[in-house]
Design a protein around this motif. Structure first.
Motif, PDB file in Angstrom:
ATOM      1  N   UNK A 260      41.856  29.127  53.525  1.00 49.43           N
ATOM      2  CA  UNK A 260      40.671  29.792  53.692  1.00 49.43           C
ATOM      3  C   UNK A 260      40.386  30.585  52.521  1.00 49.43           C
ATOM      4  N   UNK A 261      39.153  31.001  52.496  1.00 50.48           N
ATOM      5  CA  UNK A 261      38.833  31.629  51.269  1.00 50.48           C
ATOM      6  C   UNK A 261      37.669  32.686  51.205  1.00 50.48           C
ATOM      7  N   UNK A 262      37.640  33.408  50.061  1.00 53.03           N
ATOM      8  CA  UNK A 262      36.634  34.616  50.064  1.00 53.03           C
ATOM      9  C   UNK A 262      36.516  34.976  48.684  1.00 53.03           C
ATOM     10  N   UNK A 263      35.384  35.691  48.614  1.00 57.58           N
ATOM     11  CA  UNK A 263      35.071  36.078  47.053  1.00 57.58           C
ATOM     12  C   UNK A 263      35.037  37.903  46.838  1.00 57.58           C
ATOM     13  N   UNK A 264      35.245  38.115  45.777  1.00 59.07           N
ATOM     14  CA  UNK A 264      35.194  39.676  45.827  1.00 59.07           C
ATOM     15  C   UNK A 264      34.636  39.890  44.358  1.00 59.07           C
ATOM     16  N   UNK A 265      33.641  40.995  44.446  1.00 61.56           N
ATOM     17  CA  UNK A 265      33.123  41.692  43.328  1.00 61.56           C
ATOM     18  C   UNK A 265      33.738  42.610  42.838  1.00 61.56           C
ATOM     19  N   UNK A 266      34.050  43.572  43.739  1.00 62.97           N
ATOM     20  CA  UNK A 266      34.510  44.989  43.459  1.00 62.97           C
ATOM     21  C   UNK A 266      35.893  45.030  43.898  1.00 62.97           C
ATOM     22  N   UNK A 267      36.713  45.414  42.771  1.00 64.37           N
ATOM     23  CA  UNK A 267      38.301  45.893  43.114  1.00 64.37           C
ATOM     24  C   UNK A 267      38.563  47.149  42.796  1.00 64.37           C
ATOM     25  N   UNK A 268      39.755  47.547  43.168  1.00 62.03           N
ATOM     26  CA  UNK A 268      40.494  48.835  42.644  1.00 62.03           C
ATOM     27  C   UNK A 268      40.919  48.588  41.409  1.00 62.03           C
ATOM     28  N   UNK A 269      41.276  49.925  40.559  1.00 60.78           N
ATOM     29  CA  UNK A 269      41.593  50.059  39.396  1.00 60.78           C
ATOM     30  C   UNK A 269      42.714  48.995  39.063  1.00 60.78           C
ATOM     31  N   UNK A 270      43.968  48.593  39.674  1.00 56.13           N
ATOM     32  CA  UNK A 270      45.002  47.884  39.274  1.00 56.13           C
ATOM     33  C   UNK A 270      44.395  46.497  39.164  1.00 56.13           C
ATOM     34  N   UNK A 271      43.846  46.057  40.068  1.00 58.26           N
ATOM     35  CA  UNK A 271      43.346  44.700  40.176  1.00 58.26           C
ATOM     36  C   UNK A 271      41.940  44.552  39.296  1.00 58.26           C
ATOM     37  N   UNK A 272      41.252  45.496  39.055  1.00 53.41           N
ATOM     38  CA  UNK A 272      40.066  45.466  38.086  1.00 53.41           C
ATOM     39  C   UNK A 272      40.717  45.114  36.779  1.00 53.41           C
ATOM     40  N   UNK A 273      41.890  45.996  36.353  1.00 53.23           N
ATOM     41  CA  UNK A 273      42.641  45.642  35.137  1.00 53.23           C
ATOM     42  C   UNK A 273      43.221  44.151  35.087  1.00 53.23           C
ATOM     43  N   UNK A 274      43.671  43.601  35.937  1.00 54.80           N
ATOM     44  CA  UNK A 274      44.110  42.383  36.225  1.00 54.80           C
ATOM     45  C   UNK A 274      43.033  41.125  35.706  1.00 54.80           C
ATOM     46  N   UNK A 275      41.915  41.536  36.474  1.00 55.12           N
ATOM     47  CA  UNK A 275      40.929  40.373  36.262  1.00 55.12           C
ATOM     48  C   UNK A 275      40.140  40.894  35.090  1.00 55.12           C
ATOM     49  N   UNK A 276      39.877  41.988  34.531  1.00 53.41           N
ATOM     50  CA  UNK A 276      39.324  41.986  33.094  1.00 53.41           C
ATOM     51  C   UNK A 276      40.081  41.463  32.133  1.00 53.41           C
ATOM     52  N   UNK A 277      41.562  41.480  32.419  1.00 55.59           N
ATOM     53  CA  UNK A 277      42.552  40.610  31.322  1.00 55.59           C
ATOM     54  C   UNK A 277      42.376  39.313  31.380  1.00 55.59           C
ATOM     55  N   UNK A 278      42.224  38.767  32.677  1.00 57.12           N
ATOM     56  CA  UNK A 278      41.935  37.445  32.852  1.00 57.12           C
ATOM     57  C   UNK A 278      40.837  36.826  32.174  1.00 57.12           C
ATOM     58  N   UNK A 279      39.745  37.538  32.402  1.00 58.85           N
ATOM     59  CA  UNK A 279      38.560  37.097  31.714  1.00 58.85           C
ATOM     60  C   UNK A 279      38.550  37.401  30.191  1.00 58.85           C
ATOM     61  N   UNK A 280      39.319  38.292  29.723  1.00 61.83           N
ATOM     62  CA  UNK A 280      39.339  38.605  28.248  1.00 61.83           C
ATOM     63  C   UNK A 280      40.175  37.484  27.617  1.00 61.83           C
ATOM     64  N   UNK A 281      41.211  36.790  28.389  1.00 59.63           N
ATOM     65  CA  UNK A 281      41.803  35.613  27.932  1.00 59.63           C
ATOM     66  C   UNK A 281      41.356  34.302  27.932  1.00 59.63           C
ATOM     67  N   UNK A 282      40.381  34.024  29.016  1.00 57.71           N
ATOM     68  CA  UNK A 282      39.738  32.963  29.287  1.00 57.71           C
ATOM     69  C   UNK A 282      38.468  32.513  28.680  1.00 57.71           C
ATOM     70  N   UNK A 283      37.578  33.671  28.474  1.00 58.28           N
ATOM     71  CA  UNK A 283      36.161  33.474  28.104  1.00 58.28           C
ATOM     72  C   UNK A 283      35.919  34.150  26.748  1.00 58.28           C
ATOM     73  N   UNK A 284      34.870  33.814  26.188  1.00 57.88           N
ATOM     74  CA  UNK A 284      34.735  34.351  24.728  1.00 57.88           C
ATOM     75  C   UNK A 284      33.641  35.354  25.255  1.00 57.88           C
TER      76      UNK A 284
END
Ligand code: OGA
Ligand code: MN
Length: 235
Positions: A102-126
């Motif tokens: 099953x799947x979903x998508x998410x654009x808005x995150x709480x503070x902790x999760x947003x921190x994780x997503x930001x970190x993930x994007x920072x290591x993966x994308x220029x």
């Protein structure tokens, strides 16, 4: 929401190679892990058909262990589980590249999760690389698996970065025009993998089903697994 899920689905349309058994005679390895029960050394997270292949894809295939803490994994689950639980696992679309999901998508995150997503994007994308806005969340049942496919080049750019929650797993890459060339990636729970360029365009990727889930001769039990996947846009 609906449109984006349709877009995400179109990513999974090309079963290209059906393995009969898991390859375990690894010629060469690279990476690091000491997560769950399984222990692999630093240079053993990526194995392949030949050392030259592993070497040539260095920089295009990356696994980072313990990318998030147990607390961060808990925070992600707390945000994702209520929405996921409302959906049923889908098993019976024979032409889908994913079985038992099953799947979903998410654009808005709480503070902790947003921190994780930001970190993930920072290591993966220029910096400045245009990203696909919503994050794709894929929940695989214990019996679920992802068949070999290449993500849509129309909707997704050169880089795919995925965080693995709840279970270790094995990802296999097989060269589309030369099936003897393959890599296996050990993806421990809470690790991140990144596929770039040739590894993303020229190789199919798949997540092995539980009974084929073997890495470097060692069994990797597959439980329910959730991946949180960030992608960039095609240029
Ligand atoms: C996909 C995919 C891999 C994963 O959704 O296209 O390949 O880690 N997912 O779940
Ligand atoms: Mn994919």
């Amino acid at each position: 929401m609906r449109l984006l899920i349709t877009v995400a689905r179109r990513i999974h349309k090309r079963p290209l190679y059906t393995p009969t058994s898991c390859l375990s005679s690894a010629a060469s390895c690279s990476g690091a892990s000491k997560n769950s029960g399984l222990q692999f050394r630093d240079n053993q997270l990526v194995c392949g058909s030949t050392g030259e292949l592993v070497q040539s894809l260095r920089g295009q295939v990356e696994v980072r262990t313990e990318f998030i803490s147990e607390e961060e994994e808990g925070a992600l689950m707390k945000e994702l589980e209520p929405g996921l639980r409302k959906k049923r696992y889908e098993f019976d679309h024979w032409d889908d590249a994913i079985h038992g999901y099953r799947e979903t998508e998410r654009a808005q995150w709480g503070a902790v999760c947003e921190g994780v997503i930001d970190r993930l994007r920072a290591v993966a994308f220029s910096e400045g690389s245009p990203l696909l806005g919503p994050v794709h969340v894929l929940d695989l049942d214990k019996a679920g698996y992802i068949k070999p496919h290449i993500d849509s080049v129309k909707f997704c750019g050169s880089t795919i970065a995925g965080l693995s929650l709840l279970s270790d797993s094995v990802m296999r890459l097989v060269r589309e025009d030369e099936p003897a060339e393959w890599l296996n990636l050990f993806l421990p729970r809470r690790s991140v993998y990144i596929l770039r360029d040739q590894a993303r365009y020229k190789f199919t990727h798949e997540i092995l089903k539980d009974d084929e889930s073997i890495f470097s001769g060692q069994r990797v039990p597959r439980h329910r697994r959730i991946s949180v996947i960030c992608r960039n846009l095609p240029v």
